[in-house]
Write an enzyme that holds these catalytic residues in place. Structure first.
Site, PDB file in Angstrom:
ATOM      1  N   CYS A 102      -7.548  22.387 -51.313  1.00 25.41           N
ATOM      2  CA  CYS A 102      -7.279  23.740 -50.808  1.00 25.41           C
ATOM      3  C   CYS A 102      -6.463  23.675 -49.520  1.00 25.41           C
ATOM      4  O   CYS A 102      -7.011  23.390 -48.449  1.00 25.41           O
ATOM      5  CB  CYS A 102      -8.596  24.467 -50.572  1.00 25.41           C
ATOM      6  SG  CYS A 102      -8.380  26.087 -49.832  1.00 25.41           S
ATOM      7  N   CYS A 130      -7.562  26.179 -46.825  1.00 25.56           N
ATOM      8  CA  CYS A 130      -8.816  25.835 -46.119  1.00 25.56           C
ATOM      9  C   CYS A 130      -8.584  24.690 -45.135  1.00 25.56           C
ATOM     10  O   CYS A 130      -9.131  24.698 -44.040  1.00 25.56           O
ATOM     11  CB  CYS A 130      -9.892  25.395 -47.107  1.00 25.56           C
ATOM     12  SG  CYS A 130     -10.017  26.374 -48.595  1.00 25.56           S
ATOM     13  N   ASP A 131      -7.809  23.691 -45.513  1.00 27.50           N
ATOM     14  CA  ASP A 131      -7.767  22.436 -44.749  1.00 27.50           C
ATOM     15  C   ASP A 131      -6.409  22.092 -44.143  1.00 27.50           C
ATOM     16  O   ASP A 131      -6.301  21.111 -43.402  1.00 27.50           O
ATOM     17  CB  ASP A 131      -8.194  21.265 -45.667  1.00 27.50           C
ATOM     18  CG  ASP A 131      -9.608  21.455 -46.199  1.00 27.50           C
ATOM     19  OD1 ASP A 131     -10.433  22.019 -45.464  1.00 27.50           O
ATOM     20  OD2 ASP A 131      -9.869  21.063 -47.345  1.00 27.50           O
TER      21      ASP A 131
END
Ligand SMILES: Cc1cc2nc3c(=O)[nH]c(=O)nc-3n(C[C@H](O)[C@H](O)[C@H](O)COP(=O)(O)OP(=O)(O)OC[C@H]3O[C@@H](n4cnc5c(N)ncnc54)[C@H](O)[C@@H]3O)c2cc1C
Length: 319
Positions: free
Chosen positions: A137, A140-141
């Protein structure tokens, strides 16, 4: 033992399909509960901007769209149980009993809208470096890799969209693709054409991920195995397909060999009273717009089923 809470409609999963089904169910006057093990929004939370969901000509962030879906469902008294814990679904006589953590809910109809999860690549070192350089992701990261070199593995729409997103944060983005051309749409290919810090490594697969505690190197092999090379990278984002979130279902629910739920066009499954909507079912196009269409269809069909059943006149039960 916890006494089950009685509702009219249980929906498993609060992605776009589940939240739309929740909206339609609640607006039809059904006491509706959506159970979600994480935060509501599903895969919409894994992407930055969504440009192809109608009604948002300038695009909208996945998080914002998820918030709007949730707000609209709750406005009509659809109950959304967030971070509800892992789910089991059992059938006892004509009722579905769903357990999620310490909550137990039962109803005569249920909709499975549990979507899908990213597929693992299966390369050596993938497990070891998951969360230590490997991610599924970018939204997200991606921030952890600001100014660093990263790789994206895959050649579909998601891989290219996320490569374009990472190009704004990272020093350089290498796309590793096992073919000599992308299967992504032209629109997504266009996204990376404009990025001068993105390059493509064609006809190559990941053999292993290497490093001490964190990912440092990706060992690549050409698809015919004739050449090997090392790619220095601090991050690897993997987009090589998906697997359906159906492992909690009993064998009574018919799926294809890969676990995608089979439905008819009314979104009925092989189990009477159980419906499926969105990415979890076997279908060709998996998008927010199609998940929303499924959510509304499943809720309308489910509501009709319940009304007919309560009148003891559901066509499938008439002699
Ligand atoms: C990186 C990425 C980018 C994307 N970009 C776009 C885009 O630009 N435009 C577009 O239209 N689509 C895009 N998509 C696809 C789109 O997000 C999906 O098609 C859509 O979210 C599917 O909705 P869904 O509700 O069927 O499933 P999901 O969104 O997968 O939601 C399912 C929900 O069910 C929950 N769940 C899982 N297991 C259980 C269980 N046992 N019990 C209860 N709940 C459970 C999950 O936590 C999740 O919240 C993208 C997807 C990804 C991964």
């Amino acid at each position: 033992m916890t006494v089950p809470k009685n509702v009219d409609l249980i929906i498993l999963g609060a992605g776009p399909a589940g939240l739309t089904a929740g909206l339609y169910g609640a607006r039809a006057g059904l006491k509706t509960v959506v159970l979600e093990p994480k935060s509501p929004g599903g895969q919409m939370l894994l992407t930055d901007d969504i440009y192809n969901y109608p009604g948002h000509p300038d695009g909208i962030t996945g998080q914002h769209l998820a918030n709007l879906f949730l707000e609209q469902a709750q406005k009509y008294n659809c109950e959304v149980l967030k971070r509800a814990g892992s789910t089991t679904l059992q059938q006892e006589s004509d009722r579905f009993i769903v357990t999620a953590g310490d909550r137990v809910v039962q109803s005569e109809i249920a909709i499975v809208a549990t979507g899908c999860s990213p597929k693992r690549l299966g390369a050596r070192g993938e497990k070891k470096f998951s969360g230590a350089g490997i991610s599924y992701c970018a939204v997200c990261d991606g921030n952890f890799f600001e100014g660093l070199d990263v790789a994206v593995v895959g050649g579909g729409d998601s891989a290219l969209e996320e490569a374009a997103y990472l190009s704004r944060l990272c020093n350089h983005v290498y796309i590793i693709h096992r073919r000599d051309r992308f299967r992504a749409s032209d629109a997504c290919q266009c996204l990376i054409r404009g990025c001068n810090n993105v390059s493509v490594i064609w006809d190559s697969v990941v053999e292993k991920f290497e490093g001490d505690d964190l990912l440092e190197n990706i060992r690549l092999a050409s698809v015919n195995g004739s050449e090997k090379r090392d790619l220095k990278a601090n991050g690897a984002f993997i987009y090589v397909g998906q697997i359906p979130n159906t492992s909690f279902l009993s064998d009574a629910v018919a799926t294809d060999p890969d676990g995608w739920i089979l439905t008819n066009e009314r979104l009925e499954t092989s189990v009477p009273g159980l419906f499926a909507a969105g990415d979890v079912r076997k279908k060709e196009v998996k998008q927010v717009a199609t998940a929303v269409g499924d959510g509304s269809q499943a809720a309308i069909t489910a509501e009709k089923y319940l009304m007919m059943k309560r009148c003891n006149a559901y066509p499938g039960e008439v002699a």
